[in-house]
Design a protein around this motif. Structure first.
Motif, PDB file in Angstrom:
ATOM      1  N   GLN A 224      21.806   5.592  -0.130  1.00  0.00           N
ATOM      2  CA  GLN A 224      22.190   5.817  -1.365  1.00  0.00           C
ATOM      3  C   GLN A 224      22.605   7.152  -1.883  1.00  0.00           C
ATOM      4  OE1 GLN A 224      23.397   3.319  -3.574  1.00  0.00           O
ATOM      5  NE2 GLN A 224      22.935   1.742  -1.911  1.00  0.00           N
ATOM      6  N   LEU A 225      21.627   8.034  -1.679  1.00  0.00           N
ATOM      7  CA  LEU A 225      21.363   9.441  -2.341  1.00  0.00           C
ATOM      8  C   LEU A 225      22.310  10.220  -1.056  1.00  0.00           C
ATOM      9  CD1 LEU A 225      17.845   9.921  -3.787  1.00  0.00           C
ATOM     10  CD2 LEU A 225      20.180   9.411  -4.860  1.00  0.00           C
ATOM     11  N   LEU A 226      21.881  10.294  -0.034  1.00  0.00           N
ATOM     12  CA  LEU A 226      22.648  11.119   0.850  1.00  0.00           C
ATOM     13  C   LEU A 226      24.213  11.208   1.003  1.00  0.00           C
ATOM     14  CD1 LEU A 226      22.332  13.500   2.933  1.00  0.00           C
ATOM     15  CD2 LEU A 226      22.010  11.987   4.711  1.00  0.00           C
ATOM     16  N   PRO A 227      24.752  10.011   0.799  1.00  0.00           N
ATOM     17  CA  PRO A 227      26.271   9.814   0.947  1.00  0.00           C
ATOM     18  C   PRO A 227      26.619  10.107  -0.312  1.00  0.00           C
ATOM     19  CG  PRO A 227      25.265   7.866   1.756  1.00  0.00           C
ATOM     20  CD  PRO A 227      24.219   8.487   1.439  1.00  0.00           C
ATOM     21  N   LEU A 228      25.992   9.853  -1.464  1.00  0.00           N
ATOM     22  CA  LEU A 228      26.329  10.450  -2.908  1.00  0.00           C
ATOM     23  C   LEU A 228      26.540  11.794  -2.609  1.00  0.00           C
ATOM     24  CD1 LEU A 228      27.455   9.691  -5.679  1.00  0.00           C
ATOM     25  CD2 LEU A 228      25.138   9.516  -6.121  1.00  0.00           C
TER      26      LEU A 228
ATOM     27  N   GLY B 119      12.823   5.238   1.901  1.00  0.00           N
ATOM     28  CA  GLY B 119      13.686   5.868   3.179  1.00  0.00           C
ATOM     29  C   GLY B 119      15.101   5.293   3.181  1.00  0.00           C
ATOM     30  N   LEU B 120      15.235   4.080   3.020  1.00  0.00           N
ATOM     31  CA  LEU B 120      16.584   3.606   3.092  1.00  0.00           C
ATOM     32  C   LEU B 120      17.377   3.841   1.536  1.00  0.00           C
ATOM     33  CD1 LEU B 120      16.611   0.036   4.472  1.00  0.00           C
ATOM     34  CD2 LEU B 120      17.568   1.744   5.344  1.00  0.00           C
ATOM     35  N   TYR B 121      16.681   4.070   0.529  1.00  0.00           N
ATOM     36  CA  TYR B 121      17.301   4.310  -0.673  1.00  0.00           C
ATOM     37  C   TYR B 121      17.692   5.769  -0.358  1.00  0.00           C
ATOM     38  CZ  TYR B 121      17.826   5.781  -5.561  1.00  0.00           C
ATOM     39  OH  TYR B 121      18.509   6.351  -6.583  1.00  0.00           O
ATOM     40  N   VAL B 122      16.959   6.730   0.144  1.00  0.00           N
ATOM     41  CA  VAL B 122      17.493   8.075   0.172  1.00  0.00           C
ATOM     42  C   VAL B 122      18.790   8.185   1.309  1.00  0.00           C
ATOM     43  CG1 VAL B 122      16.945  10.477   1.099  1.00  0.00           C
ATOM     44  CG2 VAL B 122      15.596   9.296  -0.312  1.00  0.00           C
TER      45      VAL B 122
ATOM     46  N   THR C  36      19.316   6.774  10.888  1.00  0.00           N
ATOM     47  CA  THR C  36      19.588   5.656   9.672  1.00  0.00           C
ATOM     48  C   THR C  36      19.534   4.232  10.257  1.00  0.00           C
ATOM     49  OG1 THR C  36      20.810   7.448   8.536  1.00  0.00           O
ATOM     50  CG2 THR C  36      20.907   4.921   7.851  1.00  0.00           C
ATOM     51  N   GLY C  37      20.297   4.098  11.317  1.00  0.00           N
ATOM     52  CA  GLY C  37      20.130   2.919  12.021  1.00  0.00           C
ATOM     53  C   GLY C  37      18.573   2.499  12.373  1.00  0.00           C
ATOM     54  N   TYR C  38      17.732   3.334  12.822  1.00  0.00           N
ATOM     55  CA  TYR C  38      16.581   2.907  13.190  1.00  0.00           C
ATOM     56  C   TYR C  38      15.787   2.564  11.962  1.00  0.00           C
ATOM     57  CZ  TYR C  38      11.765   3.759  14.539  1.00  0.00           C
ATOM     58  OH  TYR C  38      10.268   3.252  14.589  1.00  0.00           O
ATOM     59  N   ILE C  39      15.789   3.559  11.007  1.00  0.00           N
ATOM     60  CA  ILE C  39      15.321   3.051   9.643  1.00  0.00           C
ATOM     61  C   ILE C  39      15.355   1.908   9.309  1.00  0.00           C
ATOM     62  CG2 ILE C  39      14.735   3.640   7.221  1.00  0.00           C
ATOM     63  CD1 ILE C  39      14.544   6.514   8.318  1.00  0.00           C
ATOM     64  N   ALA C  40      16.774   1.692   9.123  1.00  0.00           N
ATOM     65  CA  ALA C  40      17.257   0.135   8.625  1.00  0.00           C
ATOM     66  C   ALA C  40      16.883  -1.129   9.580  1.00  0.00           C
ATOM     67  CB  ALA C  40      18.782   0.138   8.527  1.00  0.00           C
ATOM     68  N   LEU C  41      16.720  -0.747  10.990  1.00  0.00           N
ATOM     69  CA  LEU C  41      16.263  -1.941  11.714  1.00  0.00           C
ATOM     70  C   LEU C  41      14.883  -2.018  11.672  1.00  0.00           C
ATOM     71  CD1 LEU C  41      18.424  -1.165  14.994  1.00  0.00           C
ATOM     72  CD2 LEU C  41      18.357  -3.203  13.176  1.00  0.00           C
ATOM     73  N   ASP C  42      14.029  -0.869  11.521  1.00  0.00           N
ATOM     74  CA  ASP C  42      12.408  -0.778  11.349  1.00  0.00           C
ATOM     75  C   ASP C  42      11.990  -1.547  10.038  1.00  0.00           C
ATOM     76  OD1 ASP C  42       9.798  -0.699  11.978  1.00  0.00           O
ATOM     77  OD2 ASP C  42       9.824   1.295  11.319  1.00  0.00           O
ATOM     78  N   THR C  43      13.052  -1.112   8.961  1.00  0.00           N
ATOM     79  CA  THR C  43      12.864  -1.894   7.756  1.00  0.00           C
ATOM     80  C   THR C  43      12.946  -3.498   7.885  1.00  0.00           C
ATOM     81  OG1 THR C  43      13.453   0.138   6.583  1.00  0.00           O
ATOM     82  CG2 THR C  43      13.484  -2.079   5.149  1.00  0.00           C
TER      83      THR C  43
ATOM     84  N   MET D 278      24.840   0.610   8.133  1.00  0.00           N
ATOM     85  CA  MET D 278      24.321   1.883   7.265  1.00  0.00           C
ATOM     86  C   MET D 278      24.461   3.095   8.001  1.00  0.00           C
ATOM     87  SD  MET D 278      20.943   0.518   5.212  1.00  0.00           S
ATOM     88  CE  MET D 278      20.852  -1.048   5.102  1.00  0.00           C
ATOM     89  N   GLY D 279      24.034   3.056   9.315  1.00  0.00           N
ATOM     90  CA  GLY D 279      24.004   4.324  10.023  1.00  0.00           C
ATOM     91  C   GLY D 279      25.618   5.024   9.737  1.00  0.00           C
ATOM     92  N   ALA D 280      26.588   3.975  10.262  1.00  0.00           N
ATOM     93  CA  ALA D 280      27.987   4.512  10.136  1.00  0.00           C
ATOM     94  C   ALA D 280      28.516   5.089   8.850  1.00  0.00           C
ATOM     95  CB  ALA D 280      28.810   3.290  10.484  1.00  0.00           C
ATOM     96  N   ILE D 281      27.874   4.557   7.670  1.00  0.00           N
ATOM     97  CA  ILE D 281      28.221   5.150   6.301  1.00  0.00           C
ATOM     98  C   ILE D 281      27.623   6.465   6.066  1.00  0.00           C
ATOM     99  CG2 ILE D 281      28.007   4.882   3.778  1.00  0.00           C
ATOM    100  CD1 ILE D 281      28.113   1.936   4.349  1.00  0.00           C
ATOM    101  N   VAL D 282      26.399   6.502   6.630  1.00  0.00           N
ATOM    102  CA  VAL D 282      25.790   7.868   6.310  1.00  0.00           C
ATOM    103  C   VAL D 282      26.391   9.110   7.451  1.00  0.00           C
ATOM    104  CG1 VAL D 282      23.668   9.156   6.814  1.00  0.00           C
ATOM    105  CG2 VAL D 282      23.489   6.821   5.733  1.00  0.00           C
ATOM    106  N   ALA D 283      26.836   8.774   8.420  1.00  0.00           N
ATOM    107  CA  ALA D 283      27.484   9.437   9.721  1.00  0.00           C
ATOM    108  C   ALA D 283      28.828   9.903   9.026  1.00  0.00           C
ATOM    109  CB  ALA D 283      27.513   8.929  10.839  1.00  0.00           C
ATOM    110  N   THR D 284      29.522   8.784   8.595  1.00  0.00           N
ATOM    111  CA  THR D 284      30.940   9.156   8.182  1.00  0.00           C
ATOM    112  C   THR D 284      30.950   9.945   7.062  1.00  0.00           C
ATOM    113  OG1 THR D 284      31.659   6.913   8.915  1.00  0.00           O
ATOM    114  CG2 THR D 284      33.199   8.099   7.162  1.00  0.00           C
ATOM    115  N   LEU D 285      30.291  10.110   6.098  1.00  0.00           N
ATOM    116  CA  LEU D 285      30.022  10.935   4.890  1.00  0.00           C
ATOM    117  C   LEU D 285      29.659  12.048   5.270  1.00  0.00           C
ATOM    118  CD1 LEU D 285      29.261   8.274   1.988  1.00  0.00           C
ATOM    119  CD2 LEU D 285      31.350   9.723   2.412  1.00  0.00           C
ATOM    120  N   TRP D 286      28.616  12.403   6.189  1.00  0.00           N
ATOM    121  CA  TRP D 286      28.268  13.652   6.525  1.00  0.00           C
ATOM    122  C   TRP D 286      29.308  14.257   7.190  1.00  0.00           C
ATOM    123  CZ3 TRP D 286      24.804  17.056   6.143  1.00  0.00           C
ATOM    124  CH2 TRP D 286      24.474  17.991   7.013  1.00  0.00           C
TER     125      TRP D 286
END
Length: 183
Positions: free
Chosen positions: A77-81, A71-74, A44-51, A1-9
């Motif tokens: 889903q939302l930040l990459p979009l 947290g994970l939804y935002v 994002t990786g921390y939040i996903a692992l903590d979840t 998940m962290g890689a997806i967010v970082a890549t789109l950022w």
């Protein structure tokens, strides 16, 4: 998940680079790109692992009531979009307003639009991932799911973004020599 967010950022920041707010390739612009993407990747990786593992209990999984994880939804889903939509918008503004070009926004022999084509292909991939996936998985007894087609359409979307990018750059692309000629 962290890689997806970082890549789109990074994709969004590459859209901003075209406006030359900072000179591209300088230590400041590269540092901004790398460190902000690294921060999003780790966060994002921390939040996903903590979840998933409930280390702190703050980001509980969505299996218990109220069955939601904001947290994970935002972040997933939302930040990459938002980053993807921002990239498309920035590139369209860059080409049409700043460069004053219309040719890169359409294919050379038809009225297809590169960026719109990339967005449509990406949207088709998301439909496969979130809507059709369960039906495919059930019909094939878990043999195939929507991730296969989502990946294919996302790849095609990336290819369309590359075609768009290559159409707005000024570099000459190497062409093979004509057949039957000597170098």
């Amino acid at each position: 998940m962290g890689a997806i967010v970082a890549t789109l950022w990074i994709l969004l920041l590459n859209g901003v680079v075209g406006f030359q707010l900072l000179d591209d390739g300088t230590p400041v612009s590269l540092g901004l790109l790398v460190f902000s993407a690294l921060a999003l990747f780790v966060g994002t990786g921390y939040i996903a692992l903590d979840t998933g593992f409930s280390w702190t209990g703050h980001f509980d999984g969505s299996q218990a009531a109220p069955n939601r994880n904001i947290g994970l939804y935002v972040l997933y889903q939302l930040l990459p979009l938002v980053c993807l939509a921002g990239f498309f918008l920035l590139e369209a503004i860059l080409v049409l307003r700043v460069l004053g070009e219309k040719k890169p926004m359409r294919a050379s022999k038809s009225s297809e639009v590169y960026l719109l084509g990339a967005a449509i292909l990406f949207a088709i991939g998301q439909v496969f991932q979130y809507v059709i996936s369960t039906h495919l998985c059930n019909k094939t007894n878990g043999g195939v799911d929507g991730a296969l087609f989502e990946t294919l359409f996302t790849l095609l979307s990336v290819i369309m973004v590359w075609i768009f990018w290559s159409s707005i750059t000024e570099d000459d692309w190497p062409e093979p020599p004509p057949v039957g000629t000597y170098p």
